[in-house]
Motif scaffolding. Structure first.
Motif, PDB file in Angstrom:
ATOM      1  N   ASP A  65      15.338  11.464  -6.728  1.00  9.84           N
ATOM      2  CA  ASP A  65      15.099   9.954  -7.043  1.00  9.84           C
ATOM      3  C   ASP A  65      14.918   9.593  -5.453  1.00  9.84           C
ATOM      4  O   ASP A  65      13.982   9.204  -5.450  1.00  9.84           O
ATOM      5  CB  ASP A  65      15.746   9.289  -8.048  1.00  9.84           C
ATOM      6  N   ILE A  66      15.500  10.092  -4.981  1.00  7.24           N
ATOM      7  CA  ILE A  66      15.373   9.399  -3.721  1.00  7.24           C
ATOM      8  C   ILE A  66      14.849   9.997  -2.705  1.00  7.24           C
ATOM      9  O   ILE A  66      13.451   8.627  -1.777  1.00  7.24           O
ATOM     10  CB  ILE A  66      16.893   9.438  -2.556  1.00  7.24           C
ATOM     11  N   GLU A  67      13.879  11.453  -3.243  1.00  2.00           N
ATOM     12  CA  GLU A  67      13.224  11.758  -1.375  1.00  2.00           C
ATOM     13  C   GLU A  67      12.331  11.468  -2.674  1.00  2.00           C
ATOM     14  O   GLU A  67      10.794  11.141  -1.917  1.00  2.00           O
ATOM     15  CB  GLU A  67      13.689  13.391  -2.652  1.00  2.00           C
ATOM     16  N   GLU A  68      11.566  11.095  -3.782  1.00  5.02           N
ATOM     17  CA  GLU A  68       9.853  11.079  -4.016  1.00  5.02           C
ATOM     18  C   GLU A  68       9.994   9.539  -4.010  1.00  5.02           C
ATOM     19  O   GLU A  68       8.864   8.611  -3.685  1.00  5.02           O
ATOM     20  CB  GLU A  68      10.560  10.483  -6.232  1.00  5.02           C
ATOM     21  N   ARG A  69      10.970   8.515  -3.804  1.00  7.23           N
ATOM     22  CA  ARG A  69      10.899   7.196  -3.279  1.00  7.23           C
ATOM     23  C   ARG A  69      10.711   7.588  -2.230  1.00  7.23           C
ATOM     24  O   ARG A  69       9.299   6.432  -1.732  1.00  7.23           O
ATOM     25  CB  ARG A  69      11.982   6.424  -3.264  1.00  7.23           C
ATOM     26  N   ASP A  70      11.152   8.273  -0.659  1.00  9.51           N
ATOM     27  CA  ASP A  70      10.966   8.073  -0.188  1.00  9.51           C
ATOM     28  C   ASP A  70       9.390   8.605   0.498  1.00  9.51           C
ATOM     29  O   ASP A  70       8.677   7.926   0.958  1.00  9.51           O
ATOM     30  CB  ASP A  70      11.619   8.714   0.548  1.00  9.51           C
ATOM     31  N   LYS A  71       8.848   9.348  -0.082  1.00 10.51           N
ATOM     32  CA  LYS A  71       7.566  10.074   0.037  1.00 10.51           C
ATOM     33  C   LYS A  71       6.942   8.812  -0.547  1.00 10.51           C
ATOM     34  O   LYS A  71       5.484   8.640  -0.244  1.00 10.51           O
ATOM     35  CB  LYS A  71       7.398  11.306  -1.153  1.00 10.51           C
ATOM     36  N   MET A  72       6.719   8.248  -2.282  1.00 17.96           N
ATOM     37  CA  MET A  72       5.935   6.672  -2.088  1.00 17.96           C
ATOM     38  C   MET A  72       5.784   5.550  -1.362  1.00 17.96           C
ATOM     39  O   MET A  72       4.991   5.420  -0.619  1.00 17.96           O
ATOM     40  CB  MET A  72       6.366   6.582  -3.242  1.00 17.96           C
ATOM     41  N   GLY A  73       7.120   5.704  -0.419  1.00 17.71           N
ATOM     42  CA  GLY A  73       7.428   4.755   0.316  1.00 17.71           C
ATOM     43  C   GLY A  73       6.565   5.427   1.792  1.00 17.71           C
ATOM     44  O   GLY A  73       6.088   4.425   2.378  1.00 17.71           O
ATOM     45  N   ASP A  74       6.363   6.261   2.786  1.00 16.76           N
ATOM     46  CA  ASP A  74       6.193   6.887   3.291  1.00 16.76           C
ATOM     47  C   ASP A  74       4.174   6.720   3.057  1.00 16.76           C
ATOM     48  O   ASP A  74       3.551   6.555   3.670  1.00 16.76           O
ATOM     49  CB  ASP A  74       6.168   8.309   3.267  1.00 16.76           C
ATOM     50  N   SER A  75       4.332   7.143   2.392  1.00 15.71           N
ATOM     51  CA  SER A  75       2.563   7.205   1.899  1.00 15.71           C
ATOM     52  C   SER A  75       2.267   5.600   1.422  1.00 15.71           C
ATOM     53  O   SER A  75       0.740   5.562   2.071  1.00 15.71           O
ATOM     54  CB  SER A  75       2.249   7.490   0.153  1.00 15.71           C
ATOM     55  N   SER A  76       3.029   4.667   1.338  1.00 11.59           N
ATOM     56  CA  SER A  76       2.604   2.891   1.244  1.00 11.59           C
ATOM     57  C   SER A  76       2.458   2.582   2.852  1.00 11.59           C
ATOM     58  O   SER A  76       1.480   1.444   2.969  1.00 11.59           O
ATOM     59  CB  SER A  76       3.459   2.698  -0.317  1.00 11.59           C
ATOM     60  N   ALA A  77       3.233   2.688   3.648  1.00 16.39           N
ATOM     61  CA  ALA A  77       3.014   2.668   5.133  1.00 16.39           C
ATOM     62  C   ALA A  77       2.528   2.669   5.746  1.00 16.39           C
ATOM     63  O   ALA A  77       1.848   1.403   6.062  1.00 16.39           O
ATOM     64  CB  ALA A  77       4.357   3.451   5.440  1.00 16.39           C
ATOM     65  N   PRO A  78       1.531   3.438   6.046  1.00 17.19           N
ATOM     66  CA  PRO A  78       0.300   3.390   6.469  1.00 17.19           C
ATOM     67  C   PRO A  78      -0.809   1.991   6.008  1.00 17.19           C
ATOM     68  O   PRO A  78      -1.732   1.250   6.903  1.00 17.19           O
ATOM     69  CB  PRO A  78      -1.375   5.066   6.341  1.00 17.19           C
ATOM     70  N   ALA A  79      -1.241   2.237   4.865  1.00 16.59           N
ATOM     71  CA  ALA A  79      -1.702   1.498   4.355  1.00 16.59           C
ATOM     72  C   ALA A  79      -1.369  -0.124   4.451  1.00 16.59           C
ATOM     73  O   ALA A  79      -2.034  -0.778   4.473  1.00 16.59           O
ATOM     74  CB  ALA A  79      -1.823   1.114   2.600  1.00 16.59           C
ATOM     75  N   LYS A  80      -0.110  -0.425   4.302  1.00 12.61           N
ATOM     76  CA  LYS A  80       0.357  -2.002   5.292  1.00 12.61           C
ATOM     77  C   LYS A  80      -0.412  -2.232   6.260  1.00 12.61           C
ATOM     78  O   LYS A  80      -0.265  -2.932   6.701  1.00 12.61           O
ATOM     79  CB  LYS A  80       2.285  -1.645   4.574  1.00 12.61           C
ATOM     80  N   ILE A  81       0.761  -0.972   7.507  1.00  3.60           N
ATOM     81  CA  ILE A  81      -0.198  -1.601   8.131  1.00  3.60           C
ATOM     82  C   ILE A  81      -1.674  -1.541   8.563  1.00  3.60           C
ATOM     83  O   ILE A  81      -1.826  -2.477   9.557  1.00  3.60           O
ATOM     84  CB  ILE A  81       0.492   0.185   9.375  1.00  3.60           C
ATOM     85  N   CYS A  82      -2.249  -0.809   8.027  1.00  6.07           N
ATOM     86  CA  CYS A  82      -3.720  -1.230   8.188  1.00  6.07           C
ATOM     87  C   CYS A  82      -4.414  -2.003   8.388  1.00  6.07           C
ATOM     88  O   CYS A  82      -4.735  -2.461   8.365  1.00  6.07           O
ATOM     89  CB  CYS A  82      -4.339   0.248   7.168  1.00  6.07           C
ATOM     90  N   CYS A  83      -3.743  -2.852   6.817  1.00 10.51           N
ATOM     91  CA  CYS A  83      -4.040  -4.607   5.871  1.00 10.51           C
ATOM     92  C   CYS A  83      -3.413  -4.945   7.040  1.00 10.51           C
ATOM     93  O   CYS A  83      -4.083  -5.703   7.525  1.00 10.51           O
ATOM     94  CB  CYS A  83      -2.845  -4.231   5.270  1.00 10.51           C
ATOM     95  N   GLY A  84      -2.254  -4.930   7.629  1.00  2.79           N
ATOM     96  CA  GLY A  84      -1.821  -5.782   9.119  1.00  2.79           C
ATOM     97  C   GLY A  84      -2.874  -5.854   9.957  1.00  2.79           C
ATOM     98  O   GLY A  84      -3.174  -7.386  10.178  1.00  2.79           O
ATOM     99  N   VAL A  85      -3.226  -5.226  10.681  1.00  2.00           N
ATOM    100  CA  VAL A  85      -4.073  -5.030  11.612  1.00  2.00           C
ATOM    101  C   VAL A  85      -5.184  -5.624  11.494  1.00  2.00           C
ATOM    102  O   VAL A  85      -5.819  -5.968  12.111  1.00  2.00           O
ATOM    103  CB  VAL A  85      -4.433  -3.288  12.023  1.00  2.00           C
ATOM    104  N   GLY A  86      -5.848  -5.088  10.472  1.00  5.59           N
ATOM    105  CA  GLY A  86      -6.361  -5.940   9.811  1.00  5.59           C
ATOM    106  C   GLY A  86      -6.988  -8.023   9.686  1.00  5.59           C
ATOM    107  O   GLY A  86      -7.978  -7.963  10.158  1.00  5.59           O
ATOM    108  N   VAL A  87      -5.738  -8.052   9.128  1.00  2.00           N
ATOM    109  CA  VAL A  87      -5.907  -9.703   9.176  1.00  2.00           C
ATOM    110  C   VAL A  87      -6.304 -10.011  10.458  1.00  2.00           C
ATOM    111  O   VAL A  87      -6.404 -10.947  11.134  1.00  2.00           O
ATOM    112  CB  VAL A  87      -4.158  -9.682   8.395  1.00  2.00           C
ATOM    113  N   VAL A  88      -5.053  -9.755  11.775  1.00  2.00           N
ATOM    114  CA  VAL A  88      -4.868  -9.713  12.665  1.00  2.00           C
ATOM    115  C   VAL A  88      -6.427  -9.523  13.414  1.00  2.00           C
ATOM    116  O   VAL A  88      -6.747 -10.907  14.288  1.00  2.00           O
ATOM    117  CB  VAL A  88      -4.061  -8.846  13.661  1.00  2.00           C
TER     118      VAL A  88
END
Length: 281
Positions: A65-88
């Protein structure tokens, strides 16, 4: 005959009882087999899913379960970074756009500096756009303006020190001459071309005339002579870029003893005038 029937009946009864016992025994065996099969399936299920019995996750499942959550977190991190850069980026672009828009007020024109150098182009009142970080704008008043000069000190031909206060100059700048005036004399081009010339010409007039000329006999000539000299100076030095619409020069402040003498002379003159009128009557 009866015995034979009775024997037949007894045989049928015994056969029926045997069949019933066989069915009962068969049912019991079937029920026992089904129960055994259910218990075996339950044991297999318990072995495959031990968490259903205990209610707790095993260590392997927790790790999965922890590994699956980490994978989900890792996959969503680039999207969050891209969103933040876009707002700036949007905020920066919006800020640059707003800083590039500017308004020129009514009665003014806009002049522009590119890398500190004055450009030849000008703009009329309204909203305009300029290149950000490269071009800056200044507004120049071109409608009629009244300026008041204070404390102009002068000395008459006979050595009397006097002072002019509240000297007013009404002037207007020609729009087509603004860029040239600013290039030669700077933003405050009226100071060398108008204000300093007014002070200088008043001093020259006083230096060429006596206190009586300045205060009495030639006082009305001051405005005409000073204004003519200023217009000539502007045409010569400023290419006629400023129009002198009006010039107001009040009477100067003179020393108190001289002022008292003029008052006394005025009183005497008035008394003589009254006596002359009485003699005529």
């Amino acid at each position: 005959m009866l015995n034979g029937d009775e024997n037949g009946t007894e045989l049928n009864r015994l056969g029926t009882e045997q069949n019933t016992e066989s069915e009962i025994n068969s049912g019991k065996e079937t029920s026992s087999f089904l129960a055994t099969t259910a218990e075996a399936n339950k044991e297999d299920d318990n072995k495959e899913n031990p968490t259903e019995q205990t209610g707790f996750l095993s260590g392997d499942q927790v790790a999965v379960d922890i590994e699956e959550r980490d994978k989900m977190g890792d996959s969503s991190a680039p999207a969050k970074i891209c969103c933040g850069v876009g707002v700036v980026l949007v905020a920066v672009i919006l800020g640059i756009t707003l800083s590039s828009l500017h308004t020129v007020a009514e009665g003014h024109i806009g002049i522009y500096y590119k890398y500190g150098a004055l450009m030849d182009s000008t703009t009329v009142p309204g909203m305009h756009y300029m290149a950000p970080f490269v071009v800056s704008v200044k507004q120049i008043l071109i409608r009629s303006e009244t300026d008041t000069l204070q404390g102009i000190e002068a000395i008459t031909r006979d050595g009397i020190q006097i002072s002019f206060d509240q000297v007013q100059v009404i002037s207007r700048v020609r729009q087509d001459k603004v860029v040239k005036l600013v290039k030669v004399y700077g933003i405050e081009f009226k100071k060398p071309l108008v204000f300093d010339r007014v002070k200088e010409d008043i001093r020259i007039f006083c230096a060429n005339n006596s206190i009586d000329d300045v205060y009495n006999t030639r006082f009305l000539d001051i405005v005409e002579e000073v204004k003519a000299n200023i217009v000539d100076s502007i045409n010569r030095l400023g290419d006629g870029g400023i129009e002198i619409l009006n010039l107001v020069i009040p009477k100067p402040d003179i020393p108190q003893d001289i002022a008292n003498n003029y008052k006394q002379v005025k009183v005497q003159w008035t008394e003589q005038l009254v006596a002359s009128q009485q003699q005529k009557n």
